[in-house]
Scaffold this active site. Structure first.
Site, PDB file in Angstrom:
ATOM      1  N   GLU A 269      18.334  43.524  -0.848  1.00  0.00           N
ATOM      2  CA  GLU A 269      17.012  43.071  -1.286  1.00  0.00           C
ATOM      3  C   GLU A 269      16.754  43.399  -2.760  1.00  0.00           C
ATOM      4  O   GLU A 269      15.703  43.919  -3.123  1.00  0.00           O
ATOM      5  CB  GLU A 269      15.915  43.667  -0.394  1.00  0.00           C
ATOM      6  CG  GLU A 269      16.045  43.242   1.054  1.00  0.00           C
ATOM      7  CD  GLU A 269      14.895  43.687   1.947  1.00  0.00           C
ATOM      8  OE1 GLU A 269      14.296  44.735   1.667  1.00  0.00           O
ATOM      9  OE2 GLU A 269      14.615  42.972   2.925  1.00  0.00           O
ATOM     10  N   ARG A 313      22.289  35.885   8.940  1.00  0.00           N
ATOM     11  CA  ARG A 313      21.872  37.219   8.471  1.00  0.00           C
ATOM     12  C   ARG A 313      22.270  38.306   9.475  1.00  0.00           C
ATOM     13  O   ARG A 313      22.647  39.412   9.086  1.00  0.00           O
ATOM     14  CB  ARG A 313      20.350  37.212   8.253  1.00  0.00           C
ATOM     15  CG  ARG A 313      19.785  38.589   7.969  1.00  0.00           C
ATOM     16  CD  ARG A 313      18.318  38.522   7.595  1.00  0.00           C
ATOM     17  NE  ARG A 313      17.755  39.860   7.539  1.00  0.00           N
ATOM     18  CZ  ARG A 313      16.487  40.122   7.250  1.00  0.00           C
ATOM     19  NH1 ARG A 313      15.654  39.142   6.986  1.00  0.00           N
ATOM     20  NH2 ARG A 313      16.035  41.360   7.221  1.00  0.00           N
ATOM     21  N   LYS A 337      19.999  50.051  10.992  1.00  0.00           N
ATOM     22  CA  LYS A 337      18.782  49.733  11.747  1.00  0.00           C
ATOM     23  C   LYS A 337      19.137  49.370  13.180  1.00  0.00           C
ATOM     24  O   LYS A 337      20.204  48.789  13.424  1.00  0.00           O
ATOM     25  CB  LYS A 337      18.044  48.574  11.086  1.00  0.00           C
ATOM     26  CG  LYS A 337      17.406  48.942   9.764  1.00  0.00           C
ATOM     27  CD  LYS A 337      16.500  47.823   9.246  1.00  0.00           C
ATOM     28  CE  LYS A 337      15.914  48.240   7.896  1.00  0.00           C
ATOM     29  NZ  LYS A 337      14.967  47.243   7.355  1.00  0.00           N
ATOM     30  N   ASP A 342      15.713  43.011  11.594  1.00  0.00           N
ATOM     31  CA  ASP A 342      14.806  43.946  10.923  1.00  0.00           C
ATOM     32  C   ASP A 342      13.659  44.418  11.812  1.00  0.00           C
ATOM     33  O   ASP A 342      12.556  43.890  11.704  1.00  0.00           O
ATOM     34  CB  ASP A 342      14.224  43.282   9.661  1.00  0.00           C
ATOM     35  CG  ASP A 342      13.586  44.291   8.729  1.00  0.00           C
ATOM     36  OD1 ASP A 342      13.761  45.488   8.960  1.00  0.00           O
ATOM     37  OD2 ASP A 342      12.919  43.866   7.770  1.00  0.00           O
ATOM     38  N   GLU A 364      18.649  53.967  12.541  1.00  0.00           N
ATOM     39  CA  GLU A 364      17.374  53.998  11.815  1.00  0.00           C
ATOM     40  C   GLU A 364      16.368  53.234  12.659  1.00  0.00           C
ATOM     41  O   GLU A 364      16.548  52.044  12.932  1.00  0.00           O
ATOM     42  CB  GLU A 364      17.539  53.346  10.434  1.00  0.00           C
ATOM     43  CG  GLU A 364      16.226  53.275   9.651  1.00  0.00           C
ATOM     44  CD  GLU A 364      16.381  52.647   8.253  1.00  0.00           C
ATOM     45  OE1 GLU A 364      17.379  52.934   7.564  1.00  0.00           O
ATOM     46  OE2 GLU A 364      15.498  51.865   7.875  1.00  0.00           O
ATOM     47  N   GLU A 370       5.480  47.937  11.058  1.00  0.00           N
ATOM     48  CA  GLU A 370       5.535  46.807  10.123  1.00  0.00           C
ATOM     49  C   GLU A 370       5.455  45.477  10.851  1.00  0.00           C
ATOM     50  O   GLU A 370       4.801  44.549  10.396  1.00  0.00           O
ATOM     51  CB  GLU A 370       6.838  46.885   9.306  1.00  0.00           C
ATOM     52  CG  GLU A 370       7.054  45.666   8.435  1.00  0.00           C
ATOM     53  CD  GLU A 370       8.360  45.697   7.636  1.00  0.00           C
ATOM     54  OE1 GLU A 370       9.090  46.701   7.696  1.00  0.00           O
ATOM     55  OE2 GLU A 370       8.649  44.693   6.958  1.00  0.00           O
ATOM     56  N   HIS A 498      11.139  37.157  13.860  1.00  0.00           N
ATOM     57  CA  HIS A 498      10.799  36.969  12.455  1.00  0.00           C
ATOM     58  C   HIS A 498       9.995  35.696  12.190  1.00  0.00           C
ATOM     59  O   HIS A 498      10.255  34.984  11.220  1.00  0.00           O
ATOM     60  CB  HIS A 498      12.058  36.984  11.588  1.00  0.00           C
ATOM     61  CG  HIS A 498      11.864  37.833  10.349  1.00  0.00           C
ATOM     62  ND1 HIS A 498      10.833  37.611   9.471  1.00  0.00           N
ATOM     63  CD2 HIS A 498      12.557  38.898   9.872  1.00  0.00           C
ATOM     64  CE1 HIS A 498      10.905  38.508   8.496  1.00  0.00           C
ATOM     65  NE2 HIS A 498      11.930  39.309   8.720  1.00  0.00           N
TER      66      HIS A 498
HETATM   67  C1  GCV Z   1      11.761  49.388   2.205  1.00  0.00           C
HETATM   68  C2  GCV Z   1      12.247  45.157   5.283  1.00  0.00           C
HETATM   69  C3  GCV Z   1      10.879  45.565   4.816  1.00  0.00           C
HETATM   70  C4  GCV Z   1      10.930  46.173   3.432  1.00  0.00           C
HETATM   71  C5  GCV Z   1      11.893  47.365   3.475  1.00  0.00           C
HETATM   72  C6  GCV Z   1      13.251  46.862   3.932  1.00  0.00           C
HETATM   73  C7  GCV Z   1      14.252  47.995   4.059  1.00  0.00           C
HETATM   74  O1  GCV Z   1      12.715  44.094   4.534  1.00  0.00           O
HETATM   75  O2  GCV Z   1      10.021  44.471   4.849  1.00  0.00           O
HETATM   76  O3  GCV Z   1       9.640  46.582   3.074  1.00  0.00           O
HETATM   77  O4  GCV Z   1      11.982  47.993   2.226  1.00  0.00           O
HETATM   78  O5  GCV Z   1      13.133  46.248   5.185  1.00  0.00           O
HETATM   79  O6  GCV Z   1      14.380  48.515   5.155  1.00  0.00           O
HETATM   80  O7  GCV Z   1      14.888  48.368   3.083  1.00  0.00           O
END
Ligand code: GCV
Length: 686
Positions: A269, A313, A337, A342, A364, A370, A498
């Site tokens: 990202e 992805r 993760k 996500d 993680e 979120e 998502h």
């Molecule tokens: C800390 C997702 C979240 C981001 C986060 C990212 C990550 O994309 O929306 O806010 O960034 O995961 O875990 O690095």
């Protein structure tokens, strides 16, 4: 007699009812009331004096002896392990370390608070994971990425001179559930954290945390040598860069001798990383590991990597990391993760769990909500965490659960760890929603013992946080245990994923499409709905992500007839009239699930109202308000998703179900910015 008892009981309830409670005490409401004798013959330490103090002021039973033991069977429990033995005359807490005594003391006090301290006890415990860490996505300006509970707890501008009392309370709460590490800053890391100005601030926090057994870690920005070190590159194979990190590590350890290490988000990202220099993740992680190794530090290197390529992805982390298995230093652990995309309301597990066998891998989890309604929705996450940890990867045949692949028991890796993205902030109740505290609690308890069940964790948490009245216990735990599945149903049933609004990840926006934006940040990439059907084909005829799983999972997932229905649309693109196990069409099933999610939120309001006289007025009102928002949001989700998908399926919503309340064009026009949005007069801050 009977009437008197009723009067007293009613009076008692009204006292509780009238009480004001802002929730700041978390699950630690047992303070005071004890007068125990605590005997310790060894050398006092700051941790032992905490242990003595906690027990002396709270334990309501007989004398307690603390035994810093060198006995073989106690040492076998590991440094954090402990044994509690004895009865009413005397109880002994034995451990080979101060920290073990601390965990033993909190365990005993938890048993007392839950009414489970037996008259005689012989309990031995050692943690499942060596490192049980909170990740704070906190920025240096005190904003919190994906944080919904106020500002960051860390008052950088006042540090190191001024220490907020909250640092100690935070450390105490974590210690009480066995958490032993905190990464203080956001993985989208500012290089400034490693400067001479900031490190003394970090040291000040580390000094407060130390007696509570909590080590401090930092997220490191891979470009730091260039940005704050004045070098002209951050190439991990450059000798000056390597020296910079070695010197930086030495500087940190001179201030913080027990510094835990670095967490790194690299080439993800937009964050910098070794790829910027044509190097691999292993080159990057190993360079940092070499700098930390002489001091005993570790590198937690994240595998959250994906690019806007033609590759699915969900496959990308495996594609990138599997070839590197076995190429990392022993003090590197790959942080993965739970799901391949996500932190969605439901995902299958990331196949790096079980896949990477020559490298330590740590889960993680996301405690902050979120993708689960921020701090507005009551969603107890223990069932999500439990489902993930207990899923069988089949890496070494049946029984190779995700937990076993990461706790060292299956592959024998030297470091074992688990991380949770924290939901704490400056709000009086710490987490924004009183019930969000239970997710912090659940993470700690599962990190200590991943065999615990969600209902047991809920029961413990309720007893300590709200009380042990039977009706209260029964109703609250019912509400909590149904809440995750309800959220899945009103947001993304059957493993749709998502389809959130692209910026804030709160409300639905399955229609959002912008040709100038990354496709993999837009909902249609994930739901793939068209007039022919819905869902992401990840079988051999699609992205073939199923091939990343071990047999027999691979085959189970690949066949819609055997794929668990709760993962169906993750792995399959199916026609709207596909026949589900219920006998309904896929379309009807979606309608039913969304309707069920909405009904559940209304039930939650009723369940909560039954508890009005059993919960203090302040927390009762706060949660009531939140449940109302949740019920309204559930309708918003249902209407937005069904009305939008209906434009593609062309099928009617079954007549027996409630009709939509919103119009699609209106929902699609609803104001949205990255900072806030408005629906029905409610103003939601991102
Ligand atoms: C800390 C997702 C979240 C981001 C986060 C990212 C990550 O994309 O929306 O806010 O960034 O995961 O875990 O690095």
């Amino acid at each position: 007699m009977k009437i008197n008892a009723i009067i007293i009981f009613t009076l008692l309830l009204s006292v509780i009812h009238a009480g004001a409670d802002n929730g700041s005490k978390l699950w630690l409401r047992n303070a005071g009331g004890g007068s125990a004798t605590v005997n310790f013959g060894g050398k006092m330490s700051p941790t032992i004096s905490i242990v003595v103090d906690e027990l002396r002021t709270q334990w309501k039973g007989g004398p307690i002896g603390l035994d810093l033991s060198t006995k073989k069977e106690i040492k076998a429990l590991g440094a954090d392990g402990f044994r509690i033995s004895g009865g009413p005359e005397a109880i002994t807490i034995a451990s080979s370390s101060d920290k073990g005594l601390l965990y033993g003391a909190f365990h005993l006090l938890r048993l007392q608070a839950c009414g489970a301290a037996g008259s005689t006890m012989d309990i031995s415990e050692s943690p499942a994971y060596q490192l049980r860490i909170l990740n704070h996505w906190d920025n240096l300006n005190r904003s919190v990425e994906r944080g919904y509970a106020g500002l960051s707890l860390w008052e950088w501008e006042k540090l190191p001179a001024e220490l907020s009392p909250r640092y100690r309370e935070y450390a105490r709460a974590n210690a009480s559930i066995g958490i032993n590490g905190s990464v203080l800053n956001n993985v989208n890391a500012s290089p400034t954290i490693l400067t001479k100005e900031y490190l003394p601030k970090v040291k000040a926090i580390a000094d407060v945390f130390r007696p509570w057994g909590i080590k401090v870690y930092l997220s490191a920005n891979f470009s730091s040598p260039k940005v704050v070190g004045g070098l002209d590159t951050s190439d991990p194979l450059d000798k000056n860069v390597r020296k910079w990190w070695k010197d930086k590590a030495a500087e940190i350890y001179a201030l913080i001798p027990d510094f835990g290490g670095f967490l790194v988000k690299a080439n993800s990202e937009g964050q910098p990383g070794p790829h910027d220099f044509g190097r691999t993740h292993a080159d990057g992680a190993n360079m940092l590991a070499d700098a930390l190794a002489p001091h005993g530090g570790i590198v937690m290197w994240r595998a959250f990597v994906y690019n806007p390529s033609s590759e699915d992805r969900a496959r990308q982390a495996c594609e990138e990391f599997m070839p590197l298995d076995g190429k990392f230093r022993p003090n590197v652990i790959i942080q993965v993760k739970n799901g391949p995309v996500d932190f969605q309301p439901r995902e299958p597990f990331t196949p790096l769990f079980g896949g990477m066998q020559q490298t330590a891998v740590m889960p993680e989890l996301q405690i902050t909500q979120e993708y689960l309604g921020f701090s507005n929705h009551l969603v107890f996450l223990a069932p999500l965490f439990e489902e993930f940890l207990k899923t069988d990867t089949y890496a070494r045949g049946p029984g190779s659960t995700v937990a076993a692949t990461t706790d060292g028991s299956l592959f024998g890796q030297k470091i074992s760890a688990i991380a949770g993205v924290a939901n704490t902030g400056s709000d009086a109740n710490w987490c924004g929603h009183h019930f969000a505290q239970s997710n912090w609690y659940a993470f700690g308890r599962l990190a200590w013992n991943h065999r615990l069940t969600s209902d047991r964790i809920a029961d413990e948490w309720i007893r300590q946080t709200f009380g042990s009245d039977e009706l209260l216990l029964k109703n609250m735990s019912d509400l909590m245990m149904r809440s995750r599945e309800a959220a899945v149903d009103y947001m993304m049933p059957l493993c749709l994923h998502h389809i959130f609004s692209t910026n804030h990840h709160y409300g639905p926006e399955p229609w959002f499409s912008n040709p100038n934006m990354r496709r993999d940040w837009q909902p249609p990439y994930y739901h793939k709905a068209d007039s022919g059907g819905v869902g992401f084909d990840r079988t051999a005829s699609g992205s073939n992500a199923v091939a990343q799983y071990f047999s027999p999972l691979r085959e189970t997932y690949a066949n819609p007839a055997t794929c668990p229905e709760n993962l169906l649309l993750w792995f399959h693109h199916l026609p709207w009239d596909y026949k589900m196990k219920s006998g309904r069409t896929l379309w009807d099933e979606l309608c039913y699930r969304y309707a069920h999610g909405v009904e559940e939120t209304r039930e939650f309001q009723k369940i909560w109202d039954r508890l009005e006289h059993r919960v203090d007025a302040e927390r009762f009102a706060h949660v009531s308000g939140k449940l109302r928002i949740q019920a309204r949001d559930a309708i918003w989700w249902r209407d937005a998703c069904l009305l939008y998908f209906q434009t593609l399926s062309g099928m009617p919503i079954p007549l027996e179900l409630e009709r939509p309340l919103y119009d699609l064009p209106r929902l699609m026009k609803q104001p949205r910015t990255s900072e806030a949005y408005i629906l029905e007069g409610n103003y939601y801050i991102k």
